[in-house]
Design a protein around this motif. Sequence first.
Motif, PDB file in Angstrom:
ATOM      1  N   ARG B 168       0.953  -1.188  -0.060  1.00 56.37           N
ATOM      2  CA  ARG B 168      -0.061   0.082  -0.074  1.00 56.37           C
ATOM      3  C   ARG B 168       0.756   0.878  -0.391  1.00 56.37           C
ATOM      4  N   ASP B 169       2.051   1.274   0.497  1.00 52.95           N
ATOM      5  CA  ASP B 169       2.792   2.408   1.017  1.00 52.95           C
ATOM      6  C   ASP B 169       3.632   2.253  -0.368  1.00 52.95           C
ATOM      7  N   ALA B 170       4.096   1.864  -1.100  1.00 51.91           N
ATOM      8  CA  ALA B 170       4.245   2.411  -2.018  1.00 51.91           C
ATOM      9  C   ALA B 170       3.301   2.253  -3.534  1.00 51.91           C
ATOM     10  N   CYS B 171       2.293   1.815  -3.358  1.00 56.12           N
ATOM     11  CA  CYS B 171       1.613   2.461  -3.511  1.00 56.12           C
ATOM     12  C   CYS B 171       1.332   3.596  -3.683  1.00 56.12           C
ATOM     13  N   LEU B 172       0.557   4.243  -2.460  1.00 57.06           N
ATOM     14  CA  LEU B 172       0.436   5.198  -1.975  1.00 57.06           C
ATOM     15  C   LEU B 172       1.661   5.980  -2.225  1.00 57.06           C
ATOM     16  N   GLN B 173       2.890   6.374  -2.070  1.00 57.64           N
ATOM     17  CA  GLN B 173       3.945   6.923  -2.272  1.00 57.64           C
ATOM     18  C   GLN B 173       3.960   7.398  -3.819  1.00 57.64           C
ATOM     19  N   CYS B 174       3.239   7.252  -5.036  1.00 52.39           N
ATOM     20  CA  CYS B 174       2.995   8.206  -5.705  1.00 52.39           C
ATOM     21  C   CYS B 174       1.396   8.690  -5.867  1.00 52.39           C
ATOM     22  N   HIS B 175       0.473   7.695  -5.381  1.00 53.15           N
ATOM     23  CA  HIS B 175      -1.041   7.402  -5.605  1.00 53.15           C
ATOM     24  C   HIS B 175      -1.209   8.693  -4.739  1.00 53.15           C
ATOM     25  N   GLN B 176      -0.359   9.864  -4.072  1.00 49.71           N
ATOM     26  CA  GLN B 176      -0.814  10.649  -2.644  1.00 49.71           C
ATOM     27  C   GLN B 176      -1.852  11.604  -3.207  1.00 49.71           C
ATOM     28  N   ASP B 177      -2.823  12.182  -4.253  1.00 52.91           N
ATOM     29  CA  ASP B 177      -3.549  12.511  -4.622  1.00 52.91           C
ATOM     30  C   ASP B 177      -4.968  11.263  -4.032  1.00 52.91           C
ATOM     31  N   PHE B 178      -4.665  10.478  -4.276  1.00 54.83           N
ATOM     32  CA  PHE B 178      -5.905   9.081  -3.500  1.00 54.83           C
ATOM     33  C   PHE B 178      -5.564   9.460  -2.465  1.00 54.83           C
ATOM     34  N   ALA B 179      -4.779   8.892  -1.630  1.00 55.79           N
ATOM     35  CA  ALA B 179      -4.262   8.789  -0.465  1.00 55.79           C
ATOM     36  C   ALA B 179      -4.878   9.760   0.532  1.00 55.79           C
ATOM     37  N   ARG B 180      -4.963  11.356  -0.001  1.00 58.68           N
ATOM     38  CA  ARG B 180      -5.629  12.015   0.353  1.00 58.68           C
ATOM     39  C   ARG B 180      -7.381  12.741   0.723  1.00 58.68           C
ATOM     40  N   GLN B 181      -7.973  12.030  -0.022  1.00 61.37           N
ATOM     41  CA  GLN B 181      -9.151  11.618  -0.871  1.00 61.37           C
ATOM     42  C   GLN B 181      -9.872  10.416   0.535  1.00 61.37           C
ATOM     43  N   LEU B 182      -9.048   9.315   0.495  1.00 60.66           N
ATOM     44  CA  LEU B 182      -9.607   8.161   0.964  1.00 60.66           C
ATOM     45  C   LEU B 182      -9.617   8.389   2.620  1.00 60.66           C
ATOM     46  N   LYS B 183      -9.083   9.431   3.393  1.00 57.83           N
ATOM     47  CA  LYS B 183      -8.386   9.921   4.028  1.00 57.83           C
ATOM     48  C   LYS B 183     -10.236  10.652   4.843  1.00 57.83           C
ATOM     49  N   THR B 184     -10.518  11.218   3.654  1.00 61.96           N
ATOM     50  CA  THR B 184     -11.941  11.929   4.302  1.00 61.96           C
ATOM     51  C   THR B 184     -12.930  11.356   3.952  1.00 61.96           C
ATOM     52  N   ALA B 185     -12.494  10.148   3.248  1.00 57.74           N
ATOM     53  CA  ALA B 185     -14.159  10.083   2.417  1.00 57.74           C
ATOM     54  C   ALA B 185     -15.183   9.430   3.701  1.00 57.74           C
ATOM     55  N   PRO B 186     -16.080   9.460   3.346  1.00 66.94           N
ATOM     56  CA  PRO B 186     -17.179   8.189   4.062  1.00 66.94           C
ATOM     57  C   PRO B 186     -16.785   6.921   4.118  1.00 66.94           C
ATOM     58  N   VAL B 187     -17.408   6.673   3.632  1.00 63.03           N
ATOM     59  CA  VAL B 187     -17.336   5.323   3.413  1.00 63.03           C
ATOM     60  C   VAL B 187     -16.560   5.078   2.078  1.00 63.03           C
ATOM     61  N   ILE B 188     -15.780   3.920   2.288  1.00 63.61           N
ATOM     62  CA  ILE B 188     -14.638   3.066   2.023  1.00 63.61           C
ATOM     63  C   ILE B 188     -14.510   1.774   1.613  1.00 63.61           C
ATOM     64  N   HIS B 189     -14.497   1.694   0.366  1.00 62.23           N
ATOM     65  CA  HIS B 189     -14.827   0.105   0.126  1.00 62.23           C
ATOM     66  C   HIS B 189     -13.845  -0.602   1.547  1.00 62.23           C
ATOM     67  N   PRO B 190     -14.165  -1.605   1.952  1.00 66.40           N
ATOM     68  CA  PRO B 190     -13.498  -2.553   2.439  1.00 66.40           C
ATOM     69  C   PRO B 190     -11.783  -2.751   2.707  1.00 66.40           C
ATOM     70  N   PRO B 191     -12.008  -3.206   0.956  1.00 63.03           N
ATOM     71  CA  PRO B 191     -10.528  -3.701   0.848  1.00 63.03           C
ATOM     72  C   PRO B 191      -9.141  -2.746   0.896  1.00 63.03           C
ATOM     73  N   VAL B 192      -9.831  -1.578   0.257  1.00 61.38           N
ATOM     74  CA  VAL B 192      -9.275  -0.852   0.131  1.00 61.38           C
ATOM     75  C   VAL B 192      -8.771   0.011   1.519  1.00 61.38           C
ATOM     76  N   GLN B 193      -9.390  -0.006   2.372  1.00 60.74           N
ATOM     77  CA  GLN B 193      -9.155   0.223   4.031  1.00 60.74           C
ATOM     78  C   GLN B 193      -7.508   0.230   4.712  1.00 60.74           C
ATOM     79  N   SER B 194      -7.556  -0.804   4.190  1.00 62.99           N
ATOM     80  CA  SER B 194      -6.613  -1.455   4.901  1.00 62.99           C
ATOM     81  C   SER B 194      -5.431  -2.750   3.875  1.00 62.99           C
ATOM     82  N   ASP B 195      -6.464  -3.066   3.110  1.00 64.77           N
ATOM     83  CA  ASP B 195      -5.658  -4.377   2.267  1.00 64.77           C
ATOM     84  C   ASP B 195      -4.790  -3.825   1.073  1.00 64.77           C
ATOM     85  N   PRO B 196      -4.008  -4.585   0.104  1.00 63.21           N
ATOM     86  CA  PRO B 196      -3.206  -4.460  -0.514  1.00 63.21           C
ATOM     87  C   PRO B 196      -3.631  -4.069  -2.138  1.00 63.21           C
ATOM     88  N   CYS B 197      -3.254  -3.005  -2.837  1.00 60.18           N
ATOM     89  CA  CYS B 197      -3.502  -3.138  -3.833  1.00 60.18           C
ATOM     90  C   CYS B 197      -4.069  -3.769  -4.782  1.00 60.18           C
TER      91      CYS B 197
END
Lengths: 382, 443
Positions: B168-197
């Motif tokens: 996840r960290d390896a992905c989010l190092q580049c996909h920083q915009d995605f990571a920022r939106q994920l932090k504030t999203a009220p509904v998150i697909h459970p695998p996206v919450q913590s599982d590997p992309c």
Amino acid sequence: MQQRLVRFIQASGVKALGFALFLSLALTGCATKTEPKIGPVFYPPPPNAPRVQFLKSIKNSKDVEEQKKNFSLFVVGSDTSTDQIKEIRKPYGIAYAKGKIYLCDMQTPDIVIMDLAGKKFETLKGNIGQGKLKKPLNVAIDAAGNIYVVDTARKEVLKYDAAGNFVGSYGKEFVNKPADLAVDATSLYILDLGDSDIKVVDLQSGQLLGRIGKTEGGVQGLSIPTNLASDGKGFLYTTNIGTGSIVKLDKDGHILGGFGKMGKGFGEFVRPKGIATGTENRIFVVDGGHQNVQIFNEEYRLLMFFGDQPNPAGMLNLPASIAVTTENLEYFQQFAAPGFKIDEVILVTNQMGPDKVSIFGLGQMLDGAGSASGSEGEKKDK
Amino acid sequence: MKASFILMALGLLLFLPTASRAEGCLTAGCHDSIRNLARGHQPAADGECLSCHVQTAAEHPVKGSKSFGLVEKGAALCTQCHEAMGKKKVVHYPVGDGDCLACHRPHGTANPYLLEVGEDQSELCFGCHDSEPFKQPFMHGPAAVGACTRCHSPHESEHKSLLRGPVRDACLQCHQDFARQLKTAPVIHPPVQSDPCIDCHDPHASASPFILKNKMPELCFDCHADIGKRLAGAKVRHKPVEQEGSCGRCHSTHFSQARGLLPTDEKSLCLGCHGVDNLGQPPLKNISKQLAGKKHLHGPLEQGECVSCHDPHGSDFFRLLTGPYPEGLYFPYREGAYDFCLQCHDRNLLRFEETSLYTGFRDGKQNLHFVHVSDSRKGRTCRLCHESHASDGEKLISKGGLPFGDWKVPIRFEQTATGGSCAPGCHRPLSYDRQNPVKDRQR
């Protein structure tokens, strides 16, 4: 020698002896009966979460009225208050309305009206003359407080006003063996055990409007029905000794289904008797054979049962009828164990044993409250 | 002045022999290629040949034999200057073997890191790794341009697949915009919450868009098997499920602002497609037009719900209804046939000829719903009087009239305190009264 002793007593000790005798008689009233303390009785038993608690029982007027203090320095003689205790002999039907318990005592025969919070224990005023009861089996109260009593010996339903005065009767001409009744704003529903049906009677005119609940075609109707309950929404429930089942029908007579059968398993019946409905459309069924109350949800699923477990208190003894209420919960809450919140009160009559009416609370233990501590209410009541 | 002169002289003495040695190796047409490398290995560039090489014969050069060898073997030669590798959990195979020269050129190349390749490292990596999985229509950006070391460490790593960090960290190092939106999203697909992309995405390449491991909806059914099973047997499927984009046409796959991972509230999403005039062939009704300005909405719609009545994935019933309901205008009532409506409305509404409970549409006790629907020859379905979505009439009774060929059949329903009347295009004007039955009065 004997003469000297008599003379001695007469001469010097007669006053002292008289005073001692007076004192001992007076102090007799101070002796209090001690009853063993028992903890709260819950159903289902642990480790299940408690949902029903036995709250208290009524044996006679002493359990309702304000207890008179026996101690008196001025009254000498027998305990006069004992003479004032009014007994309940053979209870059957029960109803609860506007803070009062209405109980049919078949043996007296009378209707006992108990106001627990008001500490009053009375009998039906109009039980004389034309309104004289012979064998009152079940009782119902309408919205205005009028009292309707099924008298199985007179084979009719007697009506008394809210003050207890006899008003009139219903069904003499067309009822065979009345067993129970329900009442709404316009109609009286008389359960006829002899005809296995319900006679719908116009409250105003007393005219028979219809007979409902008969088995028709392939639809099983009533079969030696013993008790009737109305949920106040237009639906009626009957217990049937013939089939060992509960039949649900609407007030127009459409049979909507039912549940249960003869048997000793969970959700089955041996002698289904009193029936009542509660909040969330729960159905409470008394079984004289199982000697318990089974609670079902509106989909006829058995939720739990209580009353037949060998507990130090609250065991039902040939139970007959039942009433369920959400009135006066604050009053009944005092008998509940700490942390156990009562949502509904269940009153069951016992035909045998000392407890003529057993009172239970349906509710739940609040978060964080333990169930092991003793019932303050029970202790207080003792 | 004297001191500085002495220091300069000493410097010259140190420099002169080195310069002359390098000049000796890299000139005279002997090792000329090394001298011309754009990015030489520092010792080579500095002419420090003897930091790696050692003379093993008296004469040099000797034709047909080597007169210089290496001062150390394998990685030991490199670790003279470079820090030793191979201590982490995952070590690149050549590094473990001490075979630095499998990737690096010892004297230099035209590219950084003594590699034969530049930014596009694919040629070097595919020298060992199979290139076949990368030949797919959809590729992860770094993989597409051969920037393998963007995600992978070439030497060693604490993480599997030589990744530079947890997946996840390896992905989010580049996909920083995605990571920022994920932090504030009220509904998150459970695998996206913590599982590997990489549970859903192939990190290199895929035959499916968004480099998904499998195409939608099959990928989604791996977890949402119940929907897959239901859909497999469904007689009617919601079109978007089978179209390109499939599940993703209605659901945000990572996170969203609305429940059900919908990109917007349910009603708005549905009306996004069903609020137009030209959807499907023949075109479906424009529901937005049906709802616009109406006084009364059907209960679920009032709550903004469409899925109470329509299964958004697939159903065995027409219009994706969630239960059985007659397709035609006429269908005599029988047990089960109207279960769709009776899921919410009283099940006894249509059962009994007489009632005082289940409906207010009765003359005395005569159940007029029963009269309409139970006609054995021409039982009228609910839609003949009631709109399904919205109406200006109470109880969704149609005001504008039911389309009946060229004619809009009017209902003309009027309500009274104890009953009502209607003068529709179906029969003569009739009225009813719950308390004083009209039927009795007419006798």
